[in-house]
Design an enzyme around this catalytic site. Structure first.
Site, PDB file in Angstrom:
ATOM      1  N   PRO A  11     -37.007   6.389 -16.059  1.00 42.78           N
ATOM      2  CA  PRO A  11     -36.334   5.200 -16.575  1.00 42.78           C
ATOM      3  C   PRO A  11     -36.606   3.919 -15.785  1.00 42.78           C
ATOM      4  O   PRO A  11     -36.734   3.957 -14.559  1.00 42.78           O
ATOM      5  CB  PRO A  11     -34.846   5.567 -16.491  1.00 42.78           C
ATOM      6  CG  PRO A  11     -34.768   6.691 -15.524  1.00 42.78           C
ATOM      7  CD  PRO A  11     -36.063   7.436 -15.650  1.00 42.78           C
ATOM      8  N   ASN A  12     -36.703   2.849 -16.526  1.00 37.96           N
ATOM      9  CA  ASN A  12     -36.875   1.481 -16.015  1.00 37.96           C
ATOM     10  C   ASN A  12     -38.294   1.186 -15.526  1.00 37.96           C
ATOM     11  O   ASN A  12     -38.608   0.035 -15.238  1.00 37.96           O
ATOM     12  CB  ASN A  12     -35.851   1.158 -14.904  1.00 37.96           C
ATOM     13  CG  ASN A  12     -34.427   1.303 -15.395  1.00 37.96           C
ATOM     14  OD1 ASN A  12     -34.071   0.673 -16.392  1.00 37.96           O
ATOM     15  ND2 ASN A  12     -33.628   2.120 -14.769  1.00 37.96           N
ATOM     16  N   ARG A  19     -39.167  -6.126 -12.934  1.00 40.06           N
ATOM     17  CA  ARG A  19     -37.899  -5.881 -12.233  1.00 40.06           C
ATOM     18  C   ARG A  19     -38.166  -5.776 -10.719  1.00 40.06           C
ATOM     19  O   ARG A  19     -39.112  -5.120 -10.293  1.00 40.06           O
ATOM     20  CB  ARG A  19     -37.207  -4.617 -12.744  1.00 40.06           C
ATOM     21  CG  ARG A  19     -37.781  -3.347 -12.248  1.00 40.06           C
ATOM     22  CD  ARG A  19     -36.776  -2.197 -12.289  1.00 40.06           C
ATOM     23  NE  ARG A  19     -37.486  -0.969 -11.980  1.00 40.06           N
ATOM     24  CZ  ARG A  19     -36.915   0.127 -11.527  1.00 40.06           C
ATOM     25  NH1 ARG A  19     -35.630   0.178 -11.374  1.00 40.06           N
ATOM     26  NH2 ARG A  19     -37.637   1.185 -11.259  1.00 40.06           N
ATOM     27  N   TYR A  24     -40.959  -3.368  -6.045  1.00 42.52           N
ATOM     28  CA  TYR A  24     -41.896  -2.545  -6.820  1.00 42.52           C
ATOM     29  C   TYR A  24     -43.246  -3.215  -7.066  1.00 42.52           C
ATOM     30  O   TYR A  24     -44.129  -2.600  -7.653  1.00 42.52           O
ATOM     31  CB  TYR A  24     -41.259  -2.152  -8.158  1.00 42.52           C
ATOM     32  CG  TYR A  24     -40.006  -1.313  -7.986  1.00 42.52           C
ATOM     33  CD1 TYR A  24     -40.078  -0.041  -7.427  1.00 42.52           C
ATOM     34  CD2 TYR A  24     -38.757  -1.800  -8.367  1.00 42.52           C
ATOM     35  CE1 TYR A  24     -38.941   0.729  -7.255  1.00 42.52           C
ATOM     36  CE2 TYR A  24     -37.605  -1.030  -8.191  1.00 42.52           C
ATOM     37  CZ  TYR A  24     -37.711   0.227  -7.636  1.00 42.52           C
ATOM     38  OH  TYR A  24     -36.583   0.985  -7.460  1.00 42.52           O
ATOM     39  N   ASN A  75     -43.105  10.411 -11.406  1.00 44.41           N
ATOM     40  CA  ASN A  75     -42.178   9.482 -10.777  1.00 44.41           C
ATOM     41  C   ASN A  75     -40.913   9.522 -11.644  1.00 44.41           C
ATOM     42  O   ASN A  75     -40.844   8.826 -12.663  1.00 44.41           O
ATOM     43  CB  ASN A  75     -42.752   8.066 -10.721  1.00 44.41           C
ATOM     44  CG  ASN A  75     -41.790   7.112 -10.016  1.00 44.41           C
ATOM     45  OD1 ASN A  75     -40.632   7.464  -9.769  1.00 44.41           O
ATOM     46  ND2 ASN A  75     -42.257   5.920  -9.708  1.00 44.41           N
ATOM     47  N   ALA A  78     -34.872   6.984 -11.271  1.00 40.30           N
ATOM     48  CA  ALA A  78     -33.488   7.304 -10.863  1.00 40.30           C
ATOM     49  C   ALA A  78     -33.128   8.770 -11.122  1.00 40.30           C
ATOM     50  O   ALA A  78     -32.255   9.324 -10.433  1.00 40.30           O
ATOM     51  CB  ALA A  78     -32.512   6.381 -11.575  1.00 40.30           C
ATOM     52  N   GLU A  99     -44.779  14.459  -6.549  1.00 43.17           N
ATOM     53  CA  GLU A  99     -43.725  13.460  -6.795  1.00 43.17           C
ATOM     54  C   GLU A  99     -44.186  12.130  -6.197  1.00 43.17           C
ATOM     55  O   GLU A  99     -44.635  12.098  -5.047  1.00 43.17           O
ATOM     56  CB  GLU A  99     -42.446  13.960  -6.110  1.00 43.17           C
ATOM     57  CG  GLU A  99     -41.261  13.035  -6.225  1.00 43.17           C
ATOM     58  CD  GLU A  99     -40.038  13.629  -5.490  1.00 43.17           C
ATOM     59  OE1 GLU A  99     -40.059  14.828  -5.109  1.00 43.17           O
ATOM     60  OE2 GLU A  99     -39.080  12.874  -5.286  1.00 43.17           O
ATOM     61  N   HIS A 101     -43.140   7.982  -5.557  1.00 33.39           N
ATOM     62  CA  HIS A 101     -42.232   6.838  -5.612  1.00 33.39           C
ATOM     63  C   HIS A 101     -42.991   5.619  -5.125  1.00 33.39           C
ATOM     64  O   HIS A 101     -43.656   5.678  -4.076  1.00 33.39           O
ATOM     65  CB  HIS A 101     -40.997   7.069  -4.739  1.00 33.39           C
ATOM     66  CG  HIS A 101     -40.223   8.261  -5.197  1.00 33.39           C
ATOM     67  ND1 HIS A 101     -39.463   8.226  -6.346  1.00 33.39           N
ATOM     68  CD2 HIS A 101     -40.143   9.518  -4.712  1.00 33.39           C
ATOM     69  CE1 HIS A 101     -38.933   9.420  -6.528  1.00 33.39           C
ATOM     70  NE2 HIS A 101     -39.341  10.222  -5.561  1.00 33.39           N
ATOM     71  N   ARG A 108     -34.273   2.966   1.873  1.00 29.52           N
ATOM     72  CA  ARG A 108     -33.325   2.319   0.966  1.00 29.52           C
ATOM     73  C   ARG A 108     -31.954   3.008   1.038  1.00 29.52           C
ATOM     74  O   ARG A 108     -31.652   3.694   2.002  1.00 29.52           O
ATOM     75  CB  ARG A 108     -33.932   2.315  -0.443  1.00 29.52           C
ATOM     76  CG  ARG A 108     -35.283   1.577  -0.484  1.00 29.52           C
ATOM     77  CD  ARG A 108     -35.886   1.556  -1.865  1.00 29.52           C
ATOM     78  NE  ARG A 108     -35.050   0.802  -2.795  1.00 29.52           N
ATOM     79  CZ  ARG A 108     -35.220   0.833  -4.129  1.00 29.52           C
ATOM     80  NH1 ARG A 108     -36.191   1.563  -4.658  1.00 29.52           N
ATOM     81  NH2 ARG A 108     -34.425   0.137  -4.917  1.00 29.52           N
TER      82      ARG A 108
HETATM   83  C1  DQA Z   1     -38.468   4.881  -7.661  1.00 30.89           C
HETATM   84  C2  DQA Z   1     -37.329   4.976  -6.621  1.00 30.89           C
HETATM   85  C3  DQA Z   1     -36.027   5.366  -7.314  1.00 30.89           C
HETATM   86  O1  DQA Z   1     -34.983   5.480  -6.342  1.00 30.89           O
HETATM   87  C4  DQA Z   1     -35.626   4.311  -8.316  1.00 30.89           C
HETATM   88  O2  DQA Z   1     -34.470   4.713  -9.007  1.00 30.89           O
HETATM   89  C5  DQA Z   1     -36.730   3.969  -9.267  1.00 30.89           C
HETATM   90  C6  DQA Z   1     -38.111   3.947  -8.800  1.00 30.89           C
HETATM   91  C7  DQA Z   1     -39.772   4.349  -7.027  1.00 30.89           C
HETATM   92  O3  DQA Z   1     -40.810   4.496  -7.667  1.00 30.89           O
HETATM   93  O4  DQA Z   1     -39.752   3.783  -5.933  1.00 30.89           O
HETATM   94  O5  DQA Z   1     -36.476   3.630 -10.414  1.00 30.89           O
HETATM   95  O6  DQA Z   1     -38.731   6.171  -8.153  1.00 30.89           O
END
Ligand code: DQA
Length: 146
Positions: A11-12, A19, A24, A75, A78, A99, A101, A108
């Site tokens: 998501p997002n 964002r 990011y 990835n 959240a 995985e 990120h 964080r």
């Molecule tokens: C994320 C890190 C997560 O904590 C966050 O919720 C994201 C992006 C990252 O790519 O750094 O949406 O996965």
């Protein structure tokens, strides 16, 4: 025929580049998809690149990868920190899972320090920006060949 590597985004991440660019970066998810496609071609890999804001859609792609996919780079965004359902789906997949990120989640908030997906992943890349996807592609090539 070469089995594809699934690259799944939670998501997002559709808002990547828009964002919180201070966290990011300014690249969009389309930029990431293009860079992954170019590197995959160089490496002789085939990829399926997907993003969804819905947990069930991500789980359906993980199920699709069962039997059909050589490996999964995910990835989970959240859902990393909340989703036992995604962990269970990944546990039903036979191949390597990496995985990714974009940000360094360990630098964080404390709630980002725990990952359900890490219980399944062969490796985790965090804090390398969008380059992390490319590093994961190189690594999954090695894992798939082993
Ligand atoms: C994320 C890190 C997560 O904590 C966050 O919720 C994201 C992006 C990252 O790519 O750094 O949406 O996965």
């Amino acid at each position: 025929m070469t089995k594809p590597i699934y690259i799944l985004n939670g998501p997002n991440l559709n808002l990547l580049g828009l964002r919180q660019p201070e966290i990011y970066g300014s690249e969009t998810l389309d930029d990431v998809a293009e860079a992954c496609a170019a590197l995959a071609e160089d490496l002789g890999l085939v990829i399926r690149f997907h993003q969804s804001n819905h947990e069930g859609a991500l789980i359906d792609w993980i199920h699709e990868a069962r039997g059909q996919g050589a490996g999964i780079i995910i990835n989970p965004a959240a859902f990393t920190h909340t989703s036992v359902a995604i962990l269970d789906a990944l546990n039903a997949f036979e191949g390597p899972v990496l995985e990714v990120h974009i940000s360094n989640v360990h630098k964080r908030e404390a709630f980002r320090h725990h990952s359900y997906v890490s219980l399944r992943a062969e490796g985790v890349i965090a804090g390398f920006g969008t380059e992390g996807y490319l590093l994961a592609l190189r690594r999954i090539k090695t894992l798939v060949a082993a």
